[in-house]
Design an enzyme around this catalytic site. Structure first.
Site, PDB file in Angstrom:
ATOM      1  N   LYS A  99       3.414  24.550  27.374  1.00 59.00           N
ATOM      2  CA  LYS A  99       4.148  25.593  28.084  1.00 59.00           C
ATOM      3  C   LYS A  99       3.405  26.925  28.032  1.00 59.00           C
ATOM      4  O   LYS A  99       2.731  27.221  27.041  1.00 59.00           O
ATOM      5  CB  LYS A  99       5.535  25.723  27.431  1.00 59.00           C
ATOM      6  CG  LYS A  99       6.567  26.538  28.172  1.00 59.00           C
ATOM      7  CD  LYS A  99       7.885  26.447  27.400  1.00 59.00           C
ATOM      8  CE  LYS A  99       8.975  27.315  28.012  1.00 59.00           C
ATOM      9  NZ  LYS A  99      10.222  27.240  27.210  1.00 59.00           N
ATOM     10  N   SER A 145      16.450  25.172  25.867  1.00 59.97           N
ATOM     11  CA  SER A 145      15.278  25.150  26.750  1.00 59.97           C
ATOM     12  C   SER A 145      14.414  23.902  26.650  1.00 59.97           C
ATOM     13  O   SER A 145      13.516  23.714  27.468  1.00 59.97           O
ATOM     14  CB  SER A 145      14.409  26.387  26.496  1.00 59.97           C
ATOM     15  OG  SER A 145      15.068  27.540  26.968  1.00 59.97           O
ATOM     16  N   SER A 187      14.387  26.776  29.718  1.00 59.33           N
ATOM     17  CA  SER A 187      13.221  27.428  30.271  1.00 59.33           C
ATOM     18  C   SER A 187      11.986  26.516  30.364  1.00 59.33           C
ATOM     19  O   SER A 187      11.003  26.871  31.029  1.00 59.33           O
ATOM     20  CB  SER A 187      12.868  28.650  29.426  1.00 59.33           C
ATOM     21  OG  SER A 187      12.527  28.287  28.106  1.00 59.33           O
TER      22      SER A 187
END
Length: 464
Positions: A80, A179, A155
């Protein structure tokens, strides 16, 4: 061998180590898959084609030389954009950080590389990583490969979308309020939020996190099978001197009673019938595997969510939300303003001290509950995956989304591990959430395997 990108991490590692396939072949096919589907879903926002092929050649050479091989040898993964990777920008979805390049790998990145994994790209996140939807002004909008009308989650929406689409076998995600768990749910995957301290974390390119992040933020894996979740979790969790919060606890902590509390509507949550049906289906799977089913109320969840929101948004008060407005991302501004409007009381030193004091009392209640009952089975969300961008349609929509996500916001506040387990990876994915006591990820993984044995592994989302 064709369509290697459809294989899981365990299969790829086994075949590469056995010399049945080469890491170069695996990565070449993964990059071809990325080139084919990523333009449609925008999951990977920074590709690493040349670097990945170089690493693949090194993995094949290591095998040829008879060197020790890691558990993810030759396995393609993604990380990420919130995590430091040497030479790449840790953007967190922000134009403000688009040139913020890291000089050193985060421990998570280092651990994945040491395990033999090959990073093929960096995945998208909403601005400031504070939504269950994934769009920002720097990297753009990520779509769900199983159904573009639905959110891919957030997220770690890029990680979920990439892994579901066959761009890598394991996606690295982070979780402070769902997330990891929600993108896994929305994209028809499994996702593990480990106990804080299990997986080391440090972004030396940025200032240290404030108290909310230190207490609740974790890294963890998203994958299409429980076996791959285990491998990703083990690989990520190696010790690092860069994280003083890392805890040297064994992965297996001994025998436990197979008792599971099934709670379809925890703390008054109005759970939709499709979600209730999947929880009952998962409960039947566990019962077949020898678990004793108990119906009982959970300790408080709503109070945890209120306090978590207070603690989380207090960090913005240090500059009055200046960074939010400087970034100028319309989605982030709306979410920030709605979150601030939901606070139960003005943030002050007194309210923060009371929040931290109350946290210990509530964490004790949850630890006692989960020590008595080895497992909690509950919703990931009260609703099936939301229509994409629902949270910014209106104030009412924002609040309905927040209400549905009660368990995701609440549980990190008391530091317990939790896992989203896919039970249905069709056009509208569904799943359930498992929760256990601190450092009992072994219980989560055992129970998740029992559910997967009945419901089946998640498969790659095929193109229409």
């Amino acid at each position: 061998m064709s369509e290697l990108w459809k294989l899981g991490a365990a299969d790829i590692a086994q075949k590469v180590k056995a010399g049945q396939i080469g890491a170069v072949e695996v990565i070449q096919q993964t990059l071809e898959r990325l080139a084919s589907v990523n333009p449609k879903i925008n999951a990977v926002v920074e590709e690493m084609s040349e670097q990945a092929m170089d690493e693949a050649q090194k993995r094949d050479q290591a095998l040829f030389r008879g060197e020790p091989l890691g558990i993810l040898h030759g396995v393609p993964v993604t990380v990420k954009v919130t995590i430091d990777q040497a030479g790449y920008a840790t953007t967190n979805g922000l134009r403000l950080q688009k040139n913020h390049r890291a000089e050193l790998d985060s421990p998570v990145v280092k651990n994945l590389k040491q395990a033999g994994a090959i990073i093929v790209g960096r995945t998208n996140t909403p601005a400031f990583s504070m939504r269950w939807f994934t769009r920002n002004s720097l990297h753009g909008h990520t779509l769900n490969p199983r159904n573009i009308a639905l959110t891919p989650g957030g997220s770690s929406g890029g990680a979920g979308a990439a892994t579901a689409a066959g761009i890598g076998t394991i996606g690295h995600g982070t979780d402070i309020a769902g997330s990891i768990r929600y993108p896994a749910y929305a994209c028809g995957l499994h996702g593990l939020r480990p106990t804080p301290g299990r997986i080391p974390s440090a972004n030396l390119s940025l200032p240290e996190r404030y108290i909310a992040g230190q207490l609740a933020a974790v890294s963890g894996p998203l994958a299409r099978s429980i076996e791959d979740i285990r491998l990703g979790y083990f690989a990520m969790s190696l010790e690092s001197e860069l994280d003083p919060s890392w805890v040297p606890v064994a992965h297996e902590l001994g025998e436990y009673q197979k008792t599971v509390v099934v709670c379809t509507r925890p703390d008054g949550l109005v759970t939709s019938e499709p979600v209730v049906a999947e929880i009952n289906r998962a409960a039947e799977s566990l019962e077949q595997a020898g678990w004793k089913i108990i119906e009982a109320a959970t300790p408080p969840l709503r109070e945890l969510a209120v306090l978590q929101l207070r603690l989380w948004f207090s960090e913005f008060m240090l500059d009055g939300g200046r960074a939010i407005y400087e970034e100028g991302d319309a989605d982030a501004i709306f979410v920030y303003e709605q979150g601030m409007a939901m606070l139960d009381r003005p943030i002050s030193l007194e309210s923060l001290m009371e929040t931290l004091q109350r946290r210990m009392y509530l964490a004790r209640q949850w630890q006692q509950f989960l020590s008595k009952n080895s497992l909690l089975l509950c919703p990931v969300s009260a609703e099936p995956p939301f229509k994409d961008m629902l949270d910014i349609q209106s104030v009412e929509d924002f609040r309905s989304v927040f209400e549905a996500q009660l368990t995701q916001v609440a549980l990190p506040f008391v530091g317990v591990p939790a896992m989203s387990v896919c039970t249905n990876a069709n056009h509208i994915p569904l799943g359930v959430q498992l929760v256990s006591a601190r450092f009992r990820e072994d219980i989560l993984l055992d129970a998740a395997q029992a559910i997967e044995d009945v419901c089946g592994k998640s498969q790659v989302a095929e193109e229409d």
